[in-house]
Motif scaffolding. Structure first.
Motif, PDB file in Angstrom:
ATOM      1  N   ASP A 166       3.283   2.448  11.603  1.00 16.41           N
ATOM      2  CA  ASP A 166       4.453   2.979  12.298  1.00 16.41           C
ATOM      3  C   ASP A 166       4.241   4.400  12.803  1.00 16.41           C
ATOM      4  O   ASP A 166       4.785   4.782  13.838  1.00 16.41           O
ATOM      5  N   ARG A 221       0.743  -0.811  -0.579  1.00 12.55           N
ATOM      6  CA  ARG A 221       2.157  -0.792  -0.957  1.00 12.55           C
ATOM      7  C   ARG A 221       2.320   0.132  -2.157  1.00 12.55           C
ATOM      8  O   ARG A 221       1.571   0.042  -3.138  1.00 12.55           O
ATOM      9  N   ASP A 223       4.662   0.254  -4.282  1.00  5.99           N
ATOM     10  CA  ASP A 223       5.194  -0.395  -5.479  1.00  5.99           C
ATOM     11  C   ASP A 223       4.280  -1.517  -5.962  1.00  5.99           C
ATOM     12  O   ASP A 223       4.692  -2.372  -6.748  1.00  5.99           O
ATOM     13  N   THR A 265       6.320   2.960   2.726  1.00  3.42           N
ATOM     14  CA  THR A 265       5.913   1.854   1.858  1.00  3.42           C
ATOM     15  C   THR A 265       4.401   1.765   1.726  1.00  3.42           C
ATOM     16  O   THR A 265       3.878   1.449   0.657  1.00  3.42           O
ATOM     17  N   ALA A 266       3.687   2.021   2.815  1.00  2.00           N
ATOM     18  CA  ALA A 266       2.220   1.954   2.807  1.00  2.00           C
ATOM     19  C   ALA A 266       1.660   3.224   3.437  1.00  2.00           C
ATOM     20  O   ALA A 266       2.288   3.835   4.306  1.00  2.00           O
ATOM     21  N   HIS A 285       1.374   6.316   8.138  1.00  2.00           N
ATOM     22  CA  HIS A 285       2.541   5.897   7.363  1.00  2.00           C
ATOM     23  C   HIS A 285       3.083   4.590   7.924  1.00  2.00           C
ATOM     24  O   HIS A 285       3.136   4.399   9.140  1.00  2.00           O
ATOM     25  N   HIS A 286       3.500   3.708   7.014  1.00  2.00           N
ATOM     26  CA  HIS A 286       4.090   2.440   7.422  1.00  2.00           C
ATOM     27  C   HIS A 286       5.307   2.182   6.546  1.00  2.00           C
ATOM     28  O   HIS A 286       5.309   2.525   5.356  1.00  2.00           O
ATOM     29  N   TYR A 287       6.339   1.580   7.137  1.00  2.00           N
ATOM     30  CA  TYR A 287       7.597   1.403   6.422  1.00  2.00           C
ATOM     31  C   TYR A 287       7.783  -0.016   5.897  1.00  2.00           C
ATOM     32  O   TYR A 287       8.883  -0.409   5.526  1.00  2.00           O
ATOM     33  N   SER A 288       6.693  -0.761   5.852  1.00  2.00           N
ATOM     34  CA  SER A 288       6.666  -2.065   5.191  1.00  2.00           C
ATOM     35  C   SER A 288       5.271  -2.251   4.613  1.00  2.00           C
ATOM     36  O   SER A 288       4.385  -1.421   4.822  1.00  2.00           O
ATOM     37  N   VAL A 289       5.071  -3.328   3.876  1.00  2.00           N
ATOM     38  CA  VAL A 289       3.774  -3.570   3.240  1.00  2.00           C
ATOM     39  C   VAL A 289       2.694  -3.738   4.310  1.00  2.00           C
ATOM     40  O   VAL A 289       2.911  -4.385   5.338  1.00  2.00           O
ATOM     41  N   SER A 290       1.542  -3.137   4.074  1.00  2.00           N
ATOM     42  CA  SER A 290       0.418  -3.223   5.005  1.00  2.00           C
ATOM     43  C   SER A 290      -0.661  -4.124   4.417  1.00  2.00           C
ATOM     44  O   SER A 290      -0.994  -4.019   3.236  1.00  2.00           O
TER      45      SER A 290
END
Length: 455
Positions: A166, A221, A223, A265-266, A285-290
């Motif tokens: 992102d 991720r 988490d 997130t990633a 930076h990514h806002y969901s799992v990569s």
């Protein structure tokens, strides 16, 4: 924000300030790790998740040889060739199968151990041909920019195209390792960080040293699960395993919290090395799992290396001098500097603006045979004037510090001149070029000290 030691791992004690970064005793859970004997390739240590990742119980995998665990004729033949060398270097990644499932095998030698890391390949993962095309396009893209401004824009965009993240930041270190975001590519609607400053402590010396050794750091991720190594120590040395160069190395809780506070997130970063020094990073930076394969990350490393090579080419003293000469030729063609007795000429406001605009300076001084004329905002030049007149040998060494033709530049005058601290408020940045091939005619440009609040 440094990343070191994983929650739940046994605390390590060491006098080495980098110990916690290098010996977390655990891995991220998107793969499995085996630590192998350097002679027999038998498993000495294994991550606890080998049962879920490889389908082999942890107790059963210890003591097995690598070729009893993985299949892949080409990969195993290559490994045997590498093991015949004093310092094996593996052609990563190697395609292998374990229990019918395909894996990327990534190996390296460190700490008297052979590390074998296995990342599962998803059924829809890009093919090697896909990756080759992407690599060729990205690398060619780094060859196109012919100005620094264009390169700072092209680099983050190439990384974002290759990863789909992102936001990709181009993070530059200054001489004191404070950071600034000087380039960015981002998805529409994502907050911009371009222009922000960060203190040196944000990425401290231990983390920077690792960035100088490992050119990629990937967190698919924040988490995600972690998996401890068992046993935790190197059986050959009875010391914690040095995981400095492991791609799966676990992440610090404080770094996870740092990313979580940003809503990320990633995360992924790629080091930018210029002339043996850590110049900066591509921070992604990514806002969901990569879910990126090792090969995809390797392509981004290549982009970062091509960016660094192009950057070094554009900012080399020769390139700076060529650029300055070309720009000076245009500006000076109609400048009073090209007239007889330039200090006695009538300088128009436009001529002054053009001279300062050559290097975006606030002030300039023209030194001709001991006489000085000032334009714009200049520091008190009395001490510098006396230095040029009374210490010609020292001034000559200063001019040739970076370039044999006498082009000199610094962002911190206090670090190169004994009286520089008294000039830095109005002239912390200094550039000097000789005129007309003589060392008694110079133009000096000044920029004031810039004090910024890191955010």
């Amino acid at each position: 924000m440094p990343d070191f030691i994983v929650a739940g791992a046994e605390p390590q004690s060491s006098d080495d300030p980098y110990a916690q970064l290098r010996t977390p005793g655990a891995i991220q859970g998107f793969g499995a790790m085996l630590a192998l004997h350097p002679m027999t390739l038998r498993v000495l240590n294994a991550s606890e998740n080998v049962d879920s990742e490889l389908g082999i119980p942890h107790a059963a995998i210890l003591g097995q040889k690598l070729n009893e665990i993985v299949s892949g004729e080409d990969a195993l033949a290559h490994i045997m060739e590498c093991m015949a060398c004093d310092e094996p270097v593996f052609d990563n990644p190697m395609l292998v199968t374990v229990g019918g499932r395909r894996f990327d095998l990534i190996m390296h030698a460190d700490d008297d151990i052979i590390f074998a890391e296995l990342e599962g390949l998803a059924p829809g993962a890009p093919t090697r041909a896909d990756m080759d095309r992407l690599s060729d396009d990205a690398i060619m893209g780094m060859m196109v920019p012919d100005t620094l401004e264009a390169l700072l824009e092209a680099g983050p965009q190439a990384i974002r195209t290759a990863t789909g993240f992102d936001r990709v930041l181009l993070y530059k270190f200054d001489d004191s390792f404070h950071g600034q975001v000087v380039g960015e590519a981002r998805r529409a609607g994502v907050e911009s960080f371009k222009g922000l400053f960060f203190p040196e402590s944000d990425i401290g010396a231990p983390a920077r040293q690792l960035y100088g050794e490992n050119f990629c750091r990937y967190i698919p991720r924040i988490d995600g699960t972690t998996s401890r190594l068992r046993p935790i120590d190197n059986p050959l040395t009875a010391k914690p395993l040095d995981m400095s160069h492991a791609v799966l190395r676990a992440v610090a809780p404080c770094h996870i919290a740092y990313l979580a506070n940003m809503g990320v997130t990633a995360s992924m970063s790629f080091s930018i090395m210029s002339e043996g020094r850590l110049w900066g990073l591509f921070a992604c930076h990514h806002y969901s799992v990569s879910l990126l394969s090792y090969t995809q990350r390797l392509i981004c490393e290549q982009i970062a290396m091509m960016f660094a090579a192009k950057f070094t080419e554009l900012v080399s003293p020769a390139a700076i001098e060529d650029d300055m000469q070309a720009r000076c030729a245009v500006v000076l063609r109609s400048s009073p500097l090209c007239q007889p007795n330039p200090l006695q000429q009538d300088w128009s406001a436009e001529a002054e603006r053009q001279l300062l605009g050559l290097v975006n300076a606030e002030g300039a001084a023209i030194y001709i045979d001991g006489n000085v004329g000032e334009i714009g905002i200049c520091p008190d030049l009395a001490e510098l004037h006396a230095y040029i007149d009374t210490s010609p040998a020292a001034f000559d060494r200063l001019l040739h510090m970076y370039d044999e033709q006498g082009l000199f530049y610094t962002s911190s005058i206090a670090s190169v001149l004994p009286f520089g601290a008294r000039m830095r408020e109005k002239g912390s940045g200094l550039m000097i070029i000789p005129l007309a091939g003589t060392r008694r005619h110079y133009v000096l440009w000044f920029r004031p000290e810039l004090i910024v609040k890191a955010t």
